[in-house]
Motif scaffolding. Structure first.
Motif, PDB file in Angstrom:
ATOM      1  N   GLN A   1      28.503  -7.045  -5.488  1.00 57.38           N
ATOM      2  CA  GLN A   1      29.119  -7.977  -4.535  1.00 57.38           C
ATOM      3  C   GLN A   1      29.874  -9.088  -5.250  1.00 57.38           C
ATOM      4  N   LYS A   2      29.281  -9.647  -6.303  1.00 57.80           N
ATOM      5  CA  LYS A   2      29.917 -10.731  -7.040  1.00 57.80           C
ATOM      6  C   LYS A   2      31.225 -10.261  -7.677  1.00 57.80           C
ATOM      7  N   THR A   3      31.205  -9.063  -8.264  1.00 58.55           N
ATOM      8  CA  THR A   3      32.425  -8.524  -8.867  1.00 58.55           C
ATOM      9  C   THR A   3      33.492  -8.313  -7.803  1.00 58.55           C
ATOM     10  N   TYR A   4      33.068  -7.809  -6.650  1.00 56.11           N
ATOM     11  CA  TYR A   4      34.001  -7.590  -5.529  1.00 56.11           C
ATOM     12  C   TYR A   4      34.656  -8.895  -5.096  1.00 56.11           C
ATOM     13  N   LEU A   5      33.878  -9.962  -4.925  1.00 54.37           N
ATOM     14  CA  LEU A   5      34.423 -11.230  -4.466  1.00 54.37           C
ATOM     15  C   LEU A   5      35.388 -11.823  -5.495  1.00 54.37           C
ATOM     16  N   ARG A   6      35.097 -11.658  -6.782  1.00 54.97           N
ATOM     17  CA  ARG A   6      36.035 -12.107  -7.811  1.00 54.97           C
ATOM     18  C   ARG A   6      37.330 -11.311  -7.733  1.00 54.97           C
ATOM     19  N   SER A   7      37.193 -10.024  -7.462  1.00 51.40           N
ATOM     20  CA  SER A   7      38.364  -9.157  -7.352  1.00 51.40           C
ATOM     21  C   SER A   7      39.228  -9.560  -6.162  1.00 51.40           C
ATOM     22  N   VAL A   8      38.600  -9.834  -5.023  1.00 49.36           N
ATOM     23  CA  VAL A   8      39.343 -10.276  -3.841  1.00 49.36           C
ATOM     24  C   VAL A   8      40.115 -11.553  -4.154  1.00 49.36           C
ATOM     25  N   LYS A   9      39.456 -12.497  -4.774  1.00 46.29           N
ATOM     26  CA  LYS A   9      40.101 -13.767  -5.096  1.00 46.29           C
ATOM     27  C   LYS A   9      41.313 -13.557  -5.995  1.00 46.29           C
ATOM     28  N   SER A  10      41.219 -12.598  -6.907  1.00 44.09           N
ATOM     29  CA  SER A  10      42.322 -12.362  -7.841  1.00 44.09           C
ATOM     30  C   SER A  10      43.540 -11.766  -7.163  1.00 44.09           C
ATOM     31  N   THR A  11      43.371 -11.163  -5.985  1.00 48.47           N
ATOM     32  CA  THR A  11      44.508 -10.541  -5.294  1.00 48.47           C
ATOM     33  C   THR A  11      45.254 -11.518  -4.382  1.00 48.47           C
ATOM     34  N   LEU A  12      44.697 -12.706  -4.166  1.00 50.47           N
ATOM     35  CA  LEU A  12      45.250 -13.602  -3.152  1.00 50.47           C
ATOM     36  C   LEU A  12      46.517 -14.376  -3.545  1.00 50.47           C
ATOM     37  N   PRO A  13      46.650 -14.887  -4.748  1.00 51.21           N
ATOM     38  CA  PRO A  13      47.779 -15.800  -5.006  1.00 51.21           C
ATOM     39  C   PRO A  13      49.172 -15.210  -4.802  1.00 51.21           C
ATOM     40  N   SER A  14      49.325 -13.903  -4.907  1.00 53.47           N
ATOM     41  CA  SER A  14      50.661 -13.309  -4.853  1.00 53.47           C
ATOM     42  C   SER A  14      51.129 -12.956  -3.433  1.00 53.47           C
ATOM     43  N   GLY A  15      50.304 -13.141  -2.434  1.00 55.38           N
ATOM     44  CA  GLY A  15      50.672 -12.713  -1.091  1.00 55.38           C
ATOM     45  C   GLY A  15      50.495 -13.793  -0.040  1.00 55.38           C
ATOM     46  N   LYS A  16      50.651 -13.384   1.232  1.00 53.50           N
ATOM     47  CA  LYS A  16      50.516 -14.310   2.353  1.00 53.50           C
ATOM     48  C   LYS A  16      49.062 -14.585   2.678  1.00 53.50           C
ATOM     49  N   CYS A  17      48.179 -13.721   2.247  1.00 52.04           N
ATOM     50  CA  CYS A  17      46.745 -13.897   2.494  1.00 52.04           C
ATOM     51  C   CYS A  17      46.180 -14.880   1.466  1.00 52.04           C
ATOM     52  N   THR A  18      45.568 -15.947   1.912  1.00 45.94           N
ATOM     53  CA  THR A  18      45.076 -16.988   1.018  1.00 45.94           C
ATOM     54  C   THR A  18      43.604 -17.263   1.286  1.00 45.94           C
ATOM     55  N   GLU A  19      43.012 -18.067   0.417  1.00 43.23           N
ATOM     56  CA  GLU A  19      41.606 -18.432   0.607  1.00 43.23           C
ATOM     57  C   GLU A  19      41.412 -19.244   1.886  1.00 43.23           C
ATOM     58  N   LYS A  20      42.474 -19.889   2.353  1.00 46.92           N
ATOM     59  CA  LYS A  20      42.364 -20.703   3.566  1.00 46.92           C
ATOM     60  C   LYS A  20      42.457 -19.876   4.846  1.00 46.92           C
ATOM     61  N   ASN A  21      43.231 -18.788   4.826  1.00 46.96           N
ATOM     62  CA  ASN A  21      43.421 -18.045   6.083  1.00 46.96           C
ATOM     63  C   ASN A  21      42.732 -16.686   6.098  1.00 46.96           C
TER      64      ASN A  21
END
Length: 382
Positions: A34-54
């Motif tokens: 789970q921890k590895t998965y959550l780090r992976s999700v976070k790494s995919t966010l900066p380049s797109g419209k999906c952000t940690e806020k939305n």
């Protein structure tokens, strides 16, 4: 002393919102995944419209408050009361939007199971279902999932199936000496139909508790398989009102859906091993349908059962966790052809293939369903 213990227990239950888990906690190995998965999700966010806020967060039903559970149930009942949008000439039995989801699933069932489209198709199915809840029924949450391994020893004790007003109801009424359930699936490729037999479980009859009990909820179309389709209606398209049924089979969860089984699933090295493992007779997909049984066991129209999306939400979680262990290598992984067990023979699935959602959603390219944070999707699992 006995009265004091009873009082303390009662207070503990009342103070526990969400409802306190009595299930089996995941092992350390799963928590690391789970921890590895959550780090992976976070790494995919900066380049797109999906952000940690939305980004939306899909949670286990166990983690929702009773108020949140009630809001979800109300939204499902809203879809059940909303009129069908299907063409009555093609789907004469459809009466509501839940029927539309079931018939849309049935239309492509042999093109979305036991093949390369299985995982992206069901991710998309959950997406259009969640969108319908939010846009058509004013639901403000997101699709929960059932944390199956937590309840491997106690299906009926889980908050999803405990029979309360904030559950999906309990097991079906017990049927004495029911026959085994026989599936006959015809690929229409000139070969004999495939047959599978599943022994009866511990219920089999109508659900009589909770908000989907027989006196308040019915399903309109089918059955197709297993069971006996109505005469002259082998695909169960005509109106055939009846109760929602369940047939819990605890042996399926303890044998195939424990935490050990799931970590073994997540250990598969590549998509060519992972996808068939998930769909194998001893894998998570078949076992979860068999464990709950009843209406959700119908290969074609299983979305008639409100638990269908919880089971597939959990399966989508498993795929997302698996992808997250090596995102760059796994983000576009597909394995399999475009037909059920390659019957009839067909081309290999590609990112350019189209997923068809009939009367409940648009046609969607496979590539748009490969990531939960791109292609129109923006969610993660908790």
């Amino acid at each position: 002393m006995k009265n004091l213990i009873s009082f303390v227990a009662t207070v503990a239950v009342l103070l526990c919102t969400p409802v306190c888990s009595r299930g089996i906690d995941p092992p350390a190995e799963y928590k690391d995944i789970q921890k590895t998965y959550l780090r992976s999700v976070k790494s995919t966010l900066p380049s797109g419209k999906c952000t940690e806020k939305n980004i939306a967060v899909r949670k286990s039903w166990d983690k929702l408050s009773k108020k949140e559970r009630k809001a979800y149930i109300d939204a499902v009942l809203c879809l059940h009361s909303a009129p069908s949008r299907a063409d009555p000439a093609l789907h004469p039995g459809n009466r509501n939007r839940m029927d539309d989801f079931a018939s849309s699933h049935a239309n492509v069932v042999l093109r979305s199971h036991a093949n390369g489209l299985f995982l992206p198709f069901h991710r998309g199915f959950l997406h259009v279902w969640e969108r319908a809840l939010r846009e058509e029924c004013s639901y403000t949450g997101y699709q929960p999932y059932w944390d199956i391994p937590r309840w491997e020893n106690d299906i009926a004790g889980s908050a999803l199936f405990d029979g309360s007003s904030t559950s999906l109801g309990g097991n079906g009424e017990h049927l004495a000496n029911p026959p085994p359930k026989v599936f006959r699936i015809d690929a229409n490729d000139g070969n004999p139909p495939a047959e599978f037999t599943i022994p009866p479980g511990t219920g089999g009859g109508c659900v009589t508790t909770g908000p989907f009990a027989a006196n308040v909820f019915n399903i309109s179309i089918g059955p197709v398989t297993p069971g006996n389709p109505p005469p002259n209606d082998p695909m169960g398209r005509n109106y055939n009102p009846r109760c929602l049924t369940r047939d819990f089979m605890p042996g399926q969860t303890t044998r195939f859906l424990s935490w050990a089984n799931i970590t073994e699933t997540l250990a598969q090295p590549d998509i060519a091993a992972f996808r068939p493992y998930v769909e194998s007779p001893d894998g998570p997909h078949g076992a979860m349908h068999a464990a709950v049984g009843g209406a959700v066991l119908d290969f074609y129209v299983s979305p008639l059962a409100p638990e269908f999306v919880f089971l597939h939400g959990w399966l989508d979680l498993i795929w997302a966790l698996w992808q997250g262990q090596d995102w760059e290598a796994r983000k576009n992984g597909l394995a399999g052809t475009l037909t059920w067990f390659n019957r009839p023979p067909s081309a290999e699935a590609t990112l350019d293939d189209i997923l068809d959602y009939g009367d409940v959603g648009p046609q969607i390219p496979v590539r748009d369903m490969m990531s939960t944070t791109a292609g129109g999707l923006c969610y993660r699992y908790e």
